[in-house]
Design a protein around this motif. Structure first.
Motif, PDB file in Angstrom:
ATOM      1  N   ALA A   1     -19.267   3.546   4.001  1.00 19.57           N
ATOM      2  CA  ALA A   1     -18.162   2.870   3.322  1.00 19.57           C
ATOM      3  C   ALA A   1     -18.206   3.086   1.813  1.00 19.57           C
ATOM      4  CB  ALA A   1     -18.194   1.381   3.656  1.00 19.57           C
TER       5      ALA A   1
ATOM      6  N   TRP B   1      -4.638  12.737  16.283  1.00 22.63           N
ATOM      7  CA  TRP B   1      -3.972  12.520  14.992  1.00 22.63           C
ATOM      8  C   TRP B   1      -2.672  13.300  14.918  1.00 22.63           C
ATOM      9  CZ3 TRP B   1      -6.206  11.071   9.788  1.00 22.63           C
ATOM     10  CH2 TRP B   1      -7.129  10.041   9.941  1.00 22.63           C
TER      11      TRP B   1
ATOM     12  N   ASP C   1       0.832  -1.206   0.000  1.00 22.26           N
ATOM     13  CA  ASP C   1       0.000   0.000   0.000  1.00 22.26           C
ATOM     14  C   ASP C   1       0.866   1.256   0.000  1.00 22.26           C
ATOM     15  OD1 ASP C   1       0.488  -0.878   2.587  1.00 22.26           O
ATOM     16  OD2 ASP C   1      -1.442  -0.274   3.396  1.00 22.26           O
TER      17      ASP C   1
ATOM     18  N   HIS D   1       0.185   7.878   9.717  1.00 26.48           N
ATOM     19  CA  HIS D   1       1.475   7.216   9.445  1.00 26.48           C
ATOM     20  C   HIS D   1       1.680   7.016   7.943  1.00 26.48           C
ATOM     21  CE1 HIS D   1      -1.215   3.656   9.764  1.00 26.48           C
ATOM     22  NE2 HIS D   1      -0.404   3.112   8.901  1.00 26.48           N
ATOM     23  N   GLN D   2       0.593   6.918   7.198  1.00 29.63           N
ATOM     24  CA  GLN D   2       0.719   6.762   5.748  1.00 29.63           C
ATOM     25  C   GLN D   2       1.190   8.076   5.108  1.00 29.63           C
ATOM     26  OE1 GLN D   2      -3.351   5.510   5.192  1.00 29.63           O
ATOM     27  NE2 GLN D   2      -2.809   3.347   5.245  1.00 29.63           N
TER      28      GLN D   2
ATOM     29  N   SER E   1      -7.035  15.262   9.229  1.00 26.36           N
ATOM     30  CA  SER E   1      -8.430  15.366   9.641  1.00 26.36           C
ATOM     31  C   SER E   1      -9.046  16.599   8.969  1.00 26.36           C
ATOM     32  CB  SER E   1      -8.478  15.485  11.165  1.00 26.36           C
ATOM     33  OG  SER E   1      -9.684  15.004  11.664  1.00 26.36           O
TER      34      SER E   1
ATOM     35  N   GLN F   1      -5.587   7.493   4.659  1.00 30.73           N
ATOM     36  CA  GLN F   1      -6.547   7.123   5.692  1.00 30.73           C
ATOM     37  C   GLN F   1      -5.992   7.437   7.087  1.00 30.73           C
ATOM     38  OE1 GLN F   1      -7.649   3.026   5.327  1.00 30.73           O
ATOM     39  NE2 GLN F   1      -9.702   3.363   6.136  1.00 30.73           N
ATOM     40  N   PHE F   2      -4.680   7.292   7.252  1.00 25.87           N
ATOM     41  CA  PHE F   2      -4.079   7.455   8.568  1.00 25.87           C
ATOM     42  C   PHE F   2      -2.811   8.316   8.500  1.00 25.87           C
ATOM     43  CE2 PHE F   2      -6.295   3.305   8.915  1.00 25.87           C
ATOM     44  CZ  PHE F   2      -7.166   3.642   9.936  1.00 25.87           C
TER      45      PHE F   2
ATOM     46  N   GLU G   1     -17.025   6.475   0.991  1.00 24.46           N
ATOM     47  CA  GLU G   1     -15.584   6.625   1.195  1.00 24.46           C
ATOM     48  C   GLU G   1     -14.841   6.142  -0.052  1.00 24.46           C
ATOM     49  OE1 GLU G   1     -14.640   6.087   5.187  1.00 24.46           O
ATOM     50  OE2 GLU G   1     -12.509   5.753   4.864  1.00 24.46           O
ATOM     51  N   THR G   2     -15.319   5.055  -0.605  1.00 23.67           N
ATOM     52  CA  THR G   2     -14.785   4.509  -1.847  1.00 23.67           C
ATOM     53  C   THR G   2     -14.905   5.532  -2.975  1.00 23.67           C
ATOM     54  OG1 THR G   2     -15.464   2.315  -1.152  1.00 23.67           O
ATOM     55  CG2 THR G   2     -15.180   2.649  -3.494  1.00 23.67           C
TER      56      THR G   2
ATOM     57  N   GLU H   1      -9.930  10.821   8.288  1.00 24.11           N
ATOM     58  CA  GLU H   1     -11.115   9.985   8.258  1.00 24.11           C
ATOM     59  C   GLU H   1     -12.169  10.745   7.472  1.00 24.11           C
ATOM     60  OE1 GLU H   1     -10.863  12.581  10.033  1.00 24.11           O
ATOM     61  OE2 GLU H   1     -10.584  11.891  12.073  1.00 24.11           O
ATOM     62  N   GLN H   2     -13.104  10.029   6.864  1.00 23.37           N
ATOM     63  CA  GLN H   2     -14.180  10.692   6.121  1.00 23.37           C
ATOM     64  C   GLN H   2     -15.441  10.550   6.968  1.00 23.37           C
ATOM     65  OE1 GLN H   2     -13.242  12.486   3.827  1.00 23.37           O
ATOM     66  NE2 GLN H   2     -11.352  11.561   3.090  1.00 23.37           N
ATOM     67  N   MET H   3     -15.562  11.441   7.945  1.00 20.01           N
ATOM     68  CA  MET H   3     -16.545  11.293   9.007  1.00 20.01           C
ATOM     69  C   MET H   3     -17.992  11.285   8.518  1.00 20.01           C
ATOM     70  SD  MET H   3     -15.495  10.928  12.070  1.00 20.01           S
ATOM     71  CE  MET H   3     -13.904  10.912  12.872  1.00 20.01           C
TER      72      MET H   3
END
Lengths: 481, 481
Positions: A437, A311, A282, A459-460, A382, A456-457, A440-441, A431-433
């Motif tokens: 799902a 975050w 990824d 660390h990425q 965020s 998404q996070f 989000e896609t 995040e896509q609050m």
């Protein structure tokens, strides 16, 4: 396109030797997928016994084909492969893809057959992909020589992988992100053509902007360093190297007959040749997409703007662990931020927006960091406040889900514009609050249509920034050299 | 439910102090989301000047409320919070959630106010969550005290996070996986109630099967070790610890006034208390879901079955890096595998299925590994062959996408049945080759409805197996002790 590669990557006619009517067989699935992929040229199934397969006239052998083919796809059993290649050479076929497995990865007789195969092909000037691979895709030419039926759209990302299922995984990740591919190659055992040949080709391929690769081992490490060093100056190569551990190296040997080599040496090779090493698949895709439109940072000092405190903490950890510096902001930058932040803001880096900031304040905050001379890159976390979420709410307070996707796309585009304006990368994670799902896609896809990615996070996003910084350092070193 | 926690987690009436009509304010959004969440009890907005908000009668103060409330949600500005809490104590309110920020995380006067707050609440026997948090959710009671409008269904997963946005991220990941939550707590500054209090409560909560947590620092490390050690014997705690680096620790201090402490010490704490440490937020969710239905392994020896060679190599690397052993298979296991594999299979571990194996062969292969005495756990990669993909193809060779989701669910359920039968975990990772993005989302959701998870990449499955092994070792040590 060089003459050698034209029949392989842009053939006018393709023969499938070992085509089959049996849906359980590769000879059926490869041909079926190829037809469905919409190839505009001639397609010739070759089979001793059938007359028609999937509505196409079948030829008994390559020799029977009236004109061409430019390219053959070979799916006959291992003992018949070399005879087929001999016949192709006689016929003047320019290139072949050997799907069939059972060669060097088995050692012994398999290795001998593979050596013979290379010998026949090279003496006949026939370029060979594989054996033990699952094909190539050139979406620009609607050339989909692949097992499973999914069709990457044309785009700027090239993928070269020694493993066919890894190739498919990576291509699918690109597609799920709304993006497309220039050329995808499952290089398999690399008997004739090696990774270095593909890299050389891709360096000059006008469609390719970034090269993603999965490698288990090199046939010729020295040549790889030489080629990769040059290619990296033109366009970035991002690579996952497998076979890092003893168990992995053993598996690599029985998979593609690859000698994995020392992992520490590979790290040094990457550094020397400008290859960006990704930790996993990824990360490989994330870095590749980021390289398409992000300016490279001049250094490793990061400013973080976050819509959520937690975050921010996670991002600060992730940056530090990757040798990025969460830089102490100078007093005048803090004073500028004071003008857009509430009185009680944390006056530090990460800049915690504190929930409920206006959309305008977010973008001003990012711009203040980008203007700050000690900041080389900005991370935005965020992004809800950047979406101006109050816009989504009708008087009853219900979120209008239909415009959420658009709001993310708009925010990401504004980040990118700021990045271009200041020549410093702006990477985002969120995040896509407001989304379920499926939505989000949709968001991932829509953002990808603008060559962009919202991670998404945290660390990425940090991994991507570290990769951009390393590549920037390579180019800088080579500019000076 | 203990008397202390009943008004907090299962209140019959809730007052919102600082309720607002202004959609830009927390006092509006919290109340709005709460109403939409469907709480069946009484709701009392409290505001000095309004008469009606969102169709509800407004009270001037807590004292004016005729009966109760059991719980108050406090969203007034920092200087007014303690006066409100005093009034609540006089009224006999059992619990409060202080959303308002601006206390210990700012130091100085904020810290003084927070100490005073705790003092008032404790003397009045009022349990306090926060301050500087974004609420709690108990989906079993339709209690949704949260900012953003998304409603986790009731389920077995508890989440406790010092950061509200991390809480939301984790809960949303659980939801996207088709699963639900037992109790979600944003613990914020943890002025009164600490993580240890929540853990003690959750240990005996019948709905909670696994506890996920995000922590920046502990108020009382010794008590954490004592409590966590006991709770871990009853149900697993999985934790992400932030503030690992100097930059992260600094951010944690200004975020929730947490002293992050040494990361090496936290590692030791986890080992001692059975807490399973996750590297990042997605790993946290993956491990949590796996713990719901996977048997714990008796050791760290892994057998790998793979539908794709490259994934096998990546998995072998990932396992080894996490101190899992890709075990050498004994000769009689190899001989058994010979009966279901083609003649040219690699006769090693990972067991490479070689493309095109039948569905039956895959499950037999897994079962042979599970029966092998030196194998403690099985990893299944690239599940396409296990789906019996030839079933999806009509004569024209077109994949019937409608039954793909069902095929994945069936395969995952069979893996789980085998895991139960042999008392050894079977974890899976796979690309979903036949699916577009929306369908992949559907698959994740449908699989989650069976308490299961199919990971996207091999390294994720390896992280889960390593976590299961560590937790198994803790329970084993404590059984013997």
């Amino acid at each position: 396109m060089t003459k050698r590669f034209a029949p392989l990557f842009a053939p006018r006619s393709v023969a499938f030797i070992g085509a089959s009517k049996d849906p359980r067989k590769w000879g059926f699935n490869m041909l079926n997928t190829f037809i469905r992929g919409g190839f505009p040229g001639k397609i010739y199934p070759v089979n001793h016994t059938e007359d028609e397969i999937l509505g196409l006239k079948v030829y008994k052998s390559v020799s029977d084909i009236p004109q061409g083919p430019d390219l053959v796809v070979i799916v006959v059993p291992p003992p018949s492969v070399n005879a087929v290649i001999r016949e192709c050479v006689s016929k003047g076929v320019g290139a072949g893809i050997v799907i069939t497995a059972g060669f060097a990865e088995l050692g012994g007789e398999g290795a001998r057959l593979q050596n013979e195969m290379v010998d026949i092909a090279r003496r006949g000037s026939m370029a060979l992909v594989g054996p033990n691979c699952n094909g190539i895709m050139n979406p620009w030419e609607k050339l989909h020589i692949q097992f499973v039926e999914f069709f990457a759209p044309p785009g700027p990302i090239a993928v070269v992988a020694q493993s066919g299922n890894v190739l498919d995984s990576v291509v699918r990740q690109v597609m799920l992100r709304g993006m497309g591919c220039s050329l995808c190659i499952a290089s398999g055992n690399e008997a004739d053509l090696h990774i270095e040949d593909y890299l050389e080709y891709l360096a000059d391929d006008p469609q390719t902007k970034v090269i993603l690769s999965y490698i288990e081992g090199f046939k010729d490490g020295q040549r790889f360093i030489e080629v990769a060093s040059e290619v990296s100056k033109k366009k970035p190569i991002v690579m996952v190297k497998a076979g890092k551990t003893e168990a992995g190296a053993k598996a690599a040997m029985s998979h593609t007959a690859s000698v994995a080599g020392s992992d520490a040496i590979f790290d040094a090779v990457c550094k020397q040749s400008g290859v960006i090493r990704a930790k996993n698949l990824d990360e490989l895709v994330h870095i590749g997409i980021a390289l398409l439109q992000q300016p490279l940072p001049q250094g490793r000092k990061v400013g973080i703007v976050t819509g959520g405190g937690g975050w921010g903490v996670l991002a600060a950890d992730a940056c530090t662990e990757l040798s990025l510096e969460v830089v102490t902001l100078p007093e005048d930058t803090i004073r500028e931020l004071d003008t857009v932040m509430p009185a009680w803001w944390n006056r530090g880096n990460p800049v915690d927006l504190v929930a409920g900031r206006s959309r305008e304040a977010v973008f001003k905050g990012i711009e203040i960091l980008l203007r700050c001379p000690v900041v080389d890159a900005v991370m935005m976390l965020s992004i809800m406040p950047a979406m101006g979420f109050e816009r989504f709410r009708a008087s009853a307070g219900k979120v209008d889900k239909e415009i959420v996707v658009q709001a993310v796309v708009e925010a990401m585009n504004e980040f990118n514009q700021l990045a271009q304006k200041y020549g410093k990368p702006v990477v985002a994670a969120s995040e896509q609050m407001f989304s379920d799902a499926a939505q989000e896609t949709q968001i991932n896809y829509a953002v990808g249509q603008h060559n962009s990615i919202c991670h998404q996070f945290p660390h990425q996003a940090a991994a991507v920034l570290a990769a951009l910084a390393s590549y920037g350092e390579y180019l800088e070193r080579n500019k000076l050299a």
